[in-house]
Motif scaffolding. Structure first.
Motif, PDB file in Angstrom:
ATOM      1  N   ILE A 139       0.865  -1.190   0.000  1.00 32.69           N
ATOM      2  CA  ILE A 139       0.000   0.000   0.000  1.00 32.69           C
ATOM      3  C   ILE A 139       0.893   1.230   0.000  1.00 32.69           C
ATOM      4  CG2 ILE A 139      -1.777   1.259   1.282  1.00 32.69           C
ATOM      5  CD1 ILE A 139      -2.566  -1.373   2.586  1.00 32.69           C
ATOM      6  N   LYS A 140       0.545   2.214  -0.831  1.00 35.22           N
ATOM      7  CA  LYS A 140       1.311   3.453  -0.881  1.00 35.22           C
ATOM      8  C   LYS A 140       0.880   4.388   0.237  1.00 35.22           C
ATOM      9  CE  LYS A 140       2.921   4.022  -5.639  1.00 35.22           C
ATOM     10  NZ  LYS A 140       2.899   4.901  -6.826  1.00 35.22           N
ATOM     11  N   THR A 141       1.856   4.902   0.970  1.00 36.35           N
ATOM     12  CA  THR A 141       1.566   5.880   2.016  1.00 36.35           C
ATOM     13  C   THR A 141       1.455   7.263   1.387  1.00 36.35           C
ATOM     14  OG1 THR A 141       3.908   6.274   2.460  1.00 36.35           O
ATOM     15  CG2 THR A 141       2.831   4.485   3.684  1.00 36.35           C
ATOM     16  N   ARG A 142       1.140   8.268   2.187  1.00 34.21           N
ATOM     17  CA  ARG A 142       1.015   9.641   1.681  1.00 34.21           C
ATOM     18  C   ARG A 142       2.324  10.161   1.108  1.00 34.21           C
ATOM     19  NH1 ARG A 142      -2.567  12.516   6.511  1.00 34.21           N
ATOM     20  NH2 ARG A 142      -4.468  11.262   6.178  1.00 34.21           N
ATOM     21  N   SER A 143       3.410   9.677   1.645  1.00 33.15           N
ATOM     22  CA  SER A 143       4.730  10.115   1.154  1.00 33.15           C
ATOM     23  C   SER A 143       5.162   9.355  -0.091  1.00 33.15           C
ATOM     24  CB  SER A 143       5.780   9.939   2.254  1.00 33.15           C
ATOM     25  OG  SER A 143       5.841   8.580   2.660  1.00 33.15           O
ATOM     26  N   GLY A 144       4.310   8.413  -0.547  1.00 34.37           N
ATOM     27  CA  GLY A 144       4.619   7.680  -1.765  1.00 34.37           C
ATOM     28  C   GLY A 144       5.407   6.413  -1.547  1.00 34.37           C
ATOM     29  N   ILE A 145       5.686   6.048  -0.301  1.00 37.13           N
ATOM     30  CA  ILE A 145       6.437   4.834   0.003  1.00 37.13           C
ATOM     31  C   ILE A 145       5.475   3.655   0.058  1.00 37.13           C
ATOM     32  CG2 ILE A 145       7.941   3.697   1.680  1.00 37.13           C
ATOM     33  CD1 ILE A 145       8.778   6.486   2.623  1.00 37.13           C
ATOM     34  N   GLU A 146       5.852   2.550  -0.575  1.00 32.02           N
ATOM     35  CA  GLU A 146       5.035   1.342  -0.553  1.00 32.02           C
ATOM     36  C   GLU A 146       5.373   0.505   0.689  1.00 32.02           C
ATOM     37  OE1 GLU A 146       5.401  -0.815  -4.181  1.00 32.02           O
ATOM     38  OE2 GLU A 146       3.870   0.402  -5.171  1.00 32.02           O
ATOM     39  N   VAL A 147       4.328   0.185   1.453  1.00 31.11           N
ATOM     40  CA  VAL A 147       4.486  -0.583   2.688  1.00 31.11           C
ATOM     41  C   VAL A 147       3.550  -1.787   2.644  1.00 31.11           C
ATOM     42  CG1 VAL A 147       4.326  -0.535   5.204  1.00 31.11           C
ATOM     43  CG2 VAL A 147       5.048   1.516   3.978  1.00 31.11           C
ATOM     44  N   VAL A 148       4.064  -2.944   3.106  1.00 30.66           N
ATOM     45  CA  VAL A 148       3.243  -4.152   3.179  1.00 30.66           C
ATOM     46  C   VAL A 148       2.820  -4.357   4.635  1.00 30.66           C
ATOM     47  CG1 VAL A 148       3.141  -6.631   2.824  1.00 30.66           C
ATOM     48  CG2 VAL A 148       4.409  -5.203   1.221  1.00 30.66           C
ATOM     49  N   TYR A 149       1.515  -4.296   4.892  1.00 31.05           N
ATOM     50  CA  TYR A 149       0.965  -4.543   6.226  1.00 31.05           C
ATOM     51  C   TYR A 149       0.451  -5.987   6.286  1.00 31.05           C
ATOM     52  CZ  TYR A 149       0.934   0.541   6.817  1.00 31.05           C
ATOM     53  OH  TYR A 149       1.296   1.859   6.904  1.00 31.05           O
ATOM     54  N   GLY A 150       0.854  -6.734   7.294  1.00 31.46           N
ATOM     55  CA  GLY A 150       0.420  -8.115   7.428  1.00 31.46           C
ATOM     56  C   GLY A 150      -0.577  -8.294   8.549  1.00 31.46           C
ATOM     57  N   LEU A 151      -0.663  -9.512   9.054  1.00 30.06           N
ATOM     58  CA  LEU A 151      -1.525  -9.844  10.193  1.00 30.06           C
ATOM     59  C   LEU A 151      -0.714  -9.642  11.469  1.00 30.06           C
ATOM     60  CD1 LEU A 151      -4.096 -11.110  11.477  1.00 30.06           C
ATOM     61  CD2 LEU A 151      -3.048 -13.358  11.093  1.00 30.06           C
ATOM     62  N   ASP A 152      -1.156  -8.725  12.318  1.00 28.28           N
ATOM     63  CA  ASP A 152      -0.443  -8.419  13.559  1.00 28.28           C
ATOM     64  C   ASP A 152      -1.166  -9.048  14.752  1.00 28.28           C
ATOM     65  OD1 ASP A 152       1.581  -6.868  12.389  1.00 28.28           O
ATOM     66  OD2 ASP A 152       0.245  -5.134  12.291  1.00 28.28           O
ATOM     67  N   ILE A 153      -0.416  -9.766  15.582  1.00 31.85           N
ATOM     68  CA  ILE A 153      -0.947 -10.338  16.824  1.00 31.85           C
ATOM     69  C   ILE A 153      -0.320  -9.554  17.965  1.00 31.85           C
ATOM     70  CG2 ILE A 153      -1.278 -12.436  18.162  1.00 31.85           C
ATOM     71  CD1 ILE A 153      -2.508 -12.495  15.349  1.00 31.85           C
ATOM     72  N   ILE A 154      -1.138  -8.748  18.663  1.00 30.35           N
ATOM     73  CA  ILE A 154      -0.636  -7.784  19.650  1.00 30.35           C
ATOM     74  C   ILE A 154      -1.155  -8.149  21.043  1.00 30.35           C
ATOM     75  CG2 ILE A 154      -0.546  -5.335  20.269  1.00 30.35           C
ATOM     76  CD1 ILE A 154      -1.357  -4.812  17.273  1.00 30.35           C
ATOM     77  N   GLU A 155      -0.254  -8.158  22.019  1.00 35.21           N
ATOM     78  CA  GLU A 155      -0.659  -8.400  23.410  1.00 35.21           C
ATOM     79  C   GLU A 155      -1.510  -7.232  23.903  1.00 35.21           C
ATOM     80  OE1 GLU A 155       1.417  -8.700  27.812  1.00 35.21           O
ATOM     81  OE2 GLU A 155       2.628  -9.216  26.049  1.00 35.21           O
ATOM     82  N   ASN A 156      -2.699  -7.553  24.426  1.00 33.93           N
ATOM     83  CA  ASN A 156      -3.602  -6.469  24.836  1.00 33.93           C
ATOM     84  C   ASN A 156      -4.146  -6.609  26.258  1.00 33.93           C
ATOM     85  OD1 ASN A 156      -5.353  -8.605  24.464  1.00 33.93           O
ATOM     86  ND2 ASN A 156      -6.949  -7.379  23.506  1.00 33.93           N
ATOM     87  N   GLY A 157      -3.770  -7.676  26.963  1.00 32.66           N
ATOM     88  CA  GLY A 157      -4.286  -7.771  28.323  1.00 32.66           C
ATOM     89  C   GLY A 157      -4.001  -9.107  28.984  1.00 32.66           C
ATOM     90  N   GLU A 158      -4.713  -9.305  30.087  1.00 29.89           N
ATOM     91  CA  GLU A 158      -4.572 -10.505  30.924  1.00 29.89           C
ATOM     92  C   GLU A 158      -5.968 -10.989  31.266  1.00 29.89           C
ATOM     93  OE1 GLU A 158      -3.324 -11.361  35.593  1.00 29.89           O
ATOM     94  OE2 GLU A 158      -2.540  -9.593  34.569  1.00 29.89           O
ATOM     95  N   SER A 159      -6.221 -12.271  31.120  1.00 31.60           N
ATOM     96  CA  SER A 159      -7.531 -12.830  31.446  1.00 31.60           C
ATOM     97  C   SER A 159      -7.392 -13.834  32.584  1.00 31.60           C
ATOM     98  CB  SER A 159      -8.160 -13.503  30.228  1.00 31.60           C
ATOM     99  OG  SER A 159      -7.419 -14.646  29.858  1.00 31.60           O
ATOM    100  N   ARG A 160      -8.512 -14.109  33.242  1.00 30.27           N
ATOM    101  CA  ARG A 160      -8.525 -15.019  34.390  1.00 30.27           C
ATOM    102  C   ARG A 160      -9.100 -16.362  33.965  1.00 30.27           C
ATOM    103  NH1 ARG A 160      -5.215 -14.907  38.597  1.00 30.27           N
ATOM    104  NH2 ARG A 160      -6.187 -15.335  40.621  1.00 30.27           N
ATOM    105  N   ARG A 161      -8.413 -17.438  34.346  1.00 30.35           N
ATOM    106  CA  ARG A 161      -8.838 -18.794  34.023  1.00 30.35           C
ATOM    107  C   ARG A 161      -9.361 -19.496  35.276  1.00 30.35           C
ATOM    108  NH1 ARG A 161      -5.095 -22.015  33.544  1.00 30.35           N
ATOM    109  NH2 ARG A 161      -6.148 -23.651  32.341  1.00 30.35           N
ATOM    110  N   PHE A 162     -10.481 -20.184  35.119  1.00 30.79           N
ATOM    111  CA  PHE A 162     -11.018 -21.038  36.181  1.00 30.79           C
ATOM    112  C   PHE A 162     -11.156 -22.436  35.587  1.00 30.79           C
ATOM    113  CE2 PHE A 162     -12.278 -16.737  37.143  1.00 30.79           C
ATOM    114  CZ  PHE A 162     -12.076 -16.627  38.507  1.00 30.79           C
ATOM    115  N   PRO A 163     -10.060 -23.208  35.558  1.00 29.92           N
ATOM    116  CA  PRO A 163     -10.034 -24.467  34.809  1.00 29.92           C
ATOM    117  C   PRO A 163     -11.010 -25.527  35.301  1.00 29.92           C
ATOM    118  CG  PRO A 163      -8.077 -24.264  36.195  1.00 29.92           C
ATOM    119  CD  PRO A 163      -8.769 -22.949  36.236  1.00 29.92           C
TER     120      PRO A 163
END
Length: 683
Positions: free
Chosen positions: A156-180
């Protein structure tokens, strides 16, 4: 006309002004230049930095049973983000298909994420999921790499004309509680909510132990690793790199073994069905220490999946359900009078009244008629008339202060979220004989289950009422143990002699009174029954609380205070404590014997009658049993059945689905099994 000298002076003056202006411009330009340089140096630039930081966020502490099973723990959660315009339209179906397989999210749900409310395709960032767990996150990161190899993403071309490839990002966003283990040990464990700072979400305790120990188990300090980066962005480990260890919340280690707790839970589930009760609450506590080995309710829920019908079960009734105790309060009245030396166990009272006037136009009666009874038999036969007269030997102040010393109308100090004190009539009313009489057999006052557990521990512990404790100790990552003193400690309710006398009286209740169904050969069993009307809208109705509080001891020094409370048993005559609470109490003793918490003298093992779950029948009018019927019921004795104690599968045989292949039968006796084997039997 101006002379030559004036013209020359004017020219010089103009040149000075021009030079001054030029100098000011130069100074201003230099200032702007220096400010720009300084700002560039101090601000974050978009060029790659030579240094990088990897953060290691801290965790909330876990909750662990006495036999080392994790009951509640935390794990990281991630979100999956993709840029809509970056996916090659010809390969979008492939992306959706693979992402659905790896994440477990249906394809239709994923496709909806790509469109806005107007049905238009989203070109910017799209959050496909916010609740991805660690294992799925690792798989999706692997998928992201494979998708790059398959050329699913286009530049994808940015505003500055540079081509960038964006992929699938997996980002840490928190902590969950488990009750096994799902509903096991609820509502004691409690549940959590989400607390977010905008970017990162952490669990926050809302009820039970999760709430009571919030400040101790909550995450303490995040860790990080900082150092120079190489060409691919990885941190270089050298002498200049900095590492800060994270500090997790403390782990809670309970006094409750999971194997025992689960056995008790399954038993009361069956008992509830057998007698058609609204709820059954039970507890087992070490009389000498106050350590709770089991605290269970038949109304449980899965803390990680709370439904609308679970709302009523979220409240731990052990401490948050005040009720009128009924006859289980009579031993406390007797203990106070013994402590003040107003009576002895052999003091006789006239009880031969069909209706006994307690003044104020009110009277009480007994189920069984006796012309007169000694103090011991007043408790054995649960005489309201005799207990009323004993309460009159105490002043209103002595009676009220005596109950307060037992912990009635006060917080128990148990380590749960809320510890309701209940209520007791004020001194001005207790000075009146009628109010003192009513309170002496458990009416006109409100108590909680844990209050009576604490009070009854005094009769099995030389008069010292022990504060119930769920948590044994807290532990940090280094293995250090910490203990917290309860806000309300143990109390000396009565002296040792008086406690011993009541102890012996409670033994007689089980030997020949309303508690005979609690007998177990080779063990010392004592207790008191209580069947109390429930009040609605200021009037007593034909609904009951049935309870039995007492103790079970063996010759090896094991001493336990045990309580059973049945709320609204609806099967005919099952509202009597002798038909509901006492059998529940007895089955808890069976479990304690099977798991070697109690060792009967002579090694006798006696099995309780099988729990029978009968189909519900249409409601019909239930007539009160006659005095003769009640007397006959109380005189029933239990003959020992000399056969091996039933296994867990025999006691709690509920076949929900047919088993495809029968498992080999393990013939190892329950008492010889390891904790792991017992746990596997239960599930």
């Amino acid at each position: 006309m101006p002379n030559h000298k004036e013209i020359q002076n004017k020219a010089i003056h103009q040149r000075k002004n021009k030079i001054s202006v030029l100098f000011l411009f130069l100074v201003l330009f230099m200032g702007i230049f220096l400010f720009s340089v300084l700002n560039t140096i101090s601000s974050d630039r978009r060029i790659p930095s030579h240094n990088t930081t990897i953060y290691d966020r801290s965790f909330r502490g876990a909750i662990i049973s006495a036999d080392d099973y994790t009951l509640s723990s935390s794990e990281k959660t991630y979100q999956a983000v993709v840029r809509g315009a970056s996916i090659d339209p010809d390969k979008k179906a492939l992306f959706v298909k693979l992402f659905s397989i790896y994440s477990g999210i249906p394809e239709k749900k994923i496709l909806k994420k790509f469109k806005n409310r107007k049905g238009q395709e989203i070109k910017g960032n799209i959050i496909l999921s916010k609740t991805i767990h660690a294992r799925s996150a690792m798989q999706l990161k692997s998928l992201a790499y494979k998708l790059q190899k398959l050329d699913v993403f286009q530049p994808i071309k940015t505003r500055s004309g540079i081509e960038v490839v964006y992929g699938l990002d997996i980002i840490e966003n928190g902590e969950s509680r488990r009750f096994p283990l799902k509903d096991v040990l609820s509502p004691i464990l409690g549940y959590v909510g989400d607390k977010s700072d905008g970017r990162y979400t952490r669990p926050s305790g809302k009820k039970g132990l999760e709430r009571a120990y919030e400040k101790h188990i909550t995450s303490k300090k995040n860790g990080y690793f900082q150092g120079k980066r190489d060409v691919v962005g990885a941190v270089i480990h050298d002498k200049n790199s900095i590492k800060m260890q994270r500090v997790d919340g403390l782990d809670l280690h309970l006094n409750i073994p999971l194997a025992l707790q689960r056995r008790v839970e399954l038993m009361i589930d069956q008992m509830k069905l057998s007698i058609d009760a609204d709820e059954i609450i039970v507890g087992i506590m070490e009389s000498k220490t106050g350590k709770i080995l089991s605290l269970a309710s038949s109304e449980r829920y899965d803390p990680s999946y709370i439904r609308q019908k679970d709302i009523a079960a979220l409240v731990p009734k052990f401490t948050e359900y005040p009720y009128e105790a009924g006859s289980v309060l009579k031993p406390l009245t007797i203990a106070m009078a013994l402590d003040k030396k107003r009576i002895t166990p052999d003091t006789w009272f006239k009880t031969g009244y069909k209706k006994f006037d307690i003044t104020g136009g009110q009277s009480v009666s007994d189920d069984d008629y006796f012309e007169s009874l000694p103090v011991t038999d007043i408790i054995v036969h649960s005489s309201n008339i005799g207990t009323s007269q004993i309460s009159w030997l105490l002043t209103g102040k002595e009676f009220r202060e005596g109950l307060l010393k037992f912990g009635i109308a006060q917080k128990t100090g148990i380590d749960l979220t809320r510890d309701l004190p209940g209520s007791l009539k004020p001194l001005r009313l207790l000075d009146h004989k009628m109010h003192r009489a009513n309170s002496s057999f458990g009416y006109g006052m409100m108590v909680t289950f844990t209050q009576l557990m604490k009070a009854y521990s005094a009769f099995n512990n030389d008069g010292l009422a022990m504060t119930p404790r769920l948590v044994d100790y807290l532990q940090d990552a280094k293995g250090n143990h910490y203990t917290l003193e309860p806000e309300i400690g143990n109390v000396q309710a009565v002296n040792k002699k008086s406690a011993g006398q009541v102890h012996d009286i409670l033994l007689e209740v089980v030997k020949r009174g309303t508690g005979v169904k609690a007998q177990y050969p080779g063990l010392e069993i004592g207790g008191k029954t209580g069947t109390a009307h429930i009040a609605k809208n200021g009037r007593y109705v034909r609904e009951y609380h049935s309870s039995f509080y007492g103790f079970a001891n063996d010759k090896e020094g094991h001493k336990y205070t045990i309580g059973a409370l049945v709320i609204r048993a609806k099967k005919p005559y099952k509202y009597f404590a002798s038909q509901s609470a006492v059998p529940t109490f007895r089955r808890m003793i069976d479990i304690l014997v099977e798991l070697d918490y109690l060792k009967p003298e002579g090694g006798l093992e006696v099995s309780s009658p099988e729990i029978k779950v009968e189909p519900k029948i249409p409601p019909k009018i239930i007539h009160e049993p006659t005095v003769v019927q009640k007397a006959e019921e109380k005189k029933v004795t239990v003959e020992p059945v000399k056969k091996p104690a039933p296994t867990v599968k025999e006691l709690f045989k509920i076949e929900k689905t047919p088993t495809p292949k029968p498992k080999p039968v393990n013939t190892t006796p329950a008492k010889d099994k390891s904790t792991q084997e017992l746990f596997e039997d239960l599930f």
